[in-house]
Design an enzyme around this catalytic site. Structure first.
Site, PDB file in Angstrom:
ATOM      1  N   ASP A  35      -0.315   3.578   5.016  1.00 52.80           N
ATOM      2  CA  ASP A  35      -1.152   2.985   6.058  1.00 52.80           C
ATOM      3  C   ASP A  35      -0.895   3.773   7.331  1.00 52.80           C
ATOM      4  OD1 ASP A  35      -2.818   1.324   7.476  1.00 52.80           O
ATOM      5  OD2 ASP A  35      -1.337  -0.267   7.738  1.00 52.80           O
ATOM      6  N   ARG A  90       0.839  -1.183   0.000  1.00 49.24           N
ATOM      7  CA  ARG A  90       0.000   0.000   0.000  1.00 49.24           C
ATOM      8  C   ARG A  90       0.882   1.244   0.000  1.00 49.24           C
ATOM      9  NH1 ARG A  90      -2.083  -1.652   4.912  1.00 49.24           N
ATOM     10  NH2 ARG A  90      -2.575  -3.533   3.730  1.00 49.24           N
TER      11      ARG A  90
END
Length: 198
Positions: free
Chosen positions: A105, A102
């Site tokens: 986060d 990702r």
């Protein structure tokens, strides 16, 4: 830096292992700090850490850090604000899988001494005690800021039991914290007055 007062002291864990919008992972964390500081007052931050992925190993190493400061609002309001910051910096939960790559986060690790247990929000973070990549930078921040108060001995013991986890603290003169010239335009829509209506 004083962090006392009516607002709650909050601790946030930040991580990334995927570039976004022409920004490297360290630049994404820098931009995240700038955005978070719009509502988290007196933001202080740890060094930058590089860590091997946990839970799902077939991915790039993560870049992690911890920030702390004062937040005026509820845990739910903080979560909503954090989700906006993540979205601004490329996170799309519909296109990712649990513990996978990702661009950003942000986890709420601590919210004062409050305890929250809701389907999508648990505070303290349920995995805090098993993550060296959170404990090490968190203890760094708390050791350098006397106005922050946690049970350092407890979290130090937790960290001591995690010596098998691979984590590297990056020196401040490593050149990774390069100024991101486009960061001023990232936060449109995230104002100091609070999160937008969702």
């Amino acid at each position: 830096m004083a962090l006392g007062g009516a607002a709650e002291v909050v601790v946030l864990g930040l991580g990334t292992n995927r570039s976004y919008g022409g920004m490297t992972c360290p630049q994404l964390l820098e931009s995240a700090c700038q955005l978070l500081s719009r509502r988290v007052e007196g933001l202080v931050r740890s060094s930058l850490y590089r860590t091997a992925p946990m839970y799902y190993h077939d991915q790039e190493d993560f870049w992690n850090m911890v920030v702390a400061g004062r937040f005026s609002g509820s845990p739910r309001q903080l979560l909503e604000f954090i989700h906006q910051v993540e979205t601004q910096l490329g996170r799309d939960r519909a296109k990712e899988f649990s513990n996978g790559p990702r661009s950003l986060d942000v986890d709420i690790e601590l919210f004062g001494y409050h305890r929250v247990s809701e389907p999508d929000l648990v505070i303290p973070h349920p995995r805090l005690q098993e993550r060296a990549f959170v404990l090490m930078p968190m203890l760094e921040v708390f050791s350098q800021n006397a106005d922050l108060s946690i049970d350092k001995s407890f979290y130090s013991e937790c960290l001591a039991s995690l010596s098998h986890q691979e984590i590297e603290r990056l020196p401040e003169d490593s050149g990774l914290w390069e100024e991101n010239n486009e960061s001023d335009g990232i936060g449109s829509g995230i104002g100091a007055g609070g999160p937008a209506e969702s």
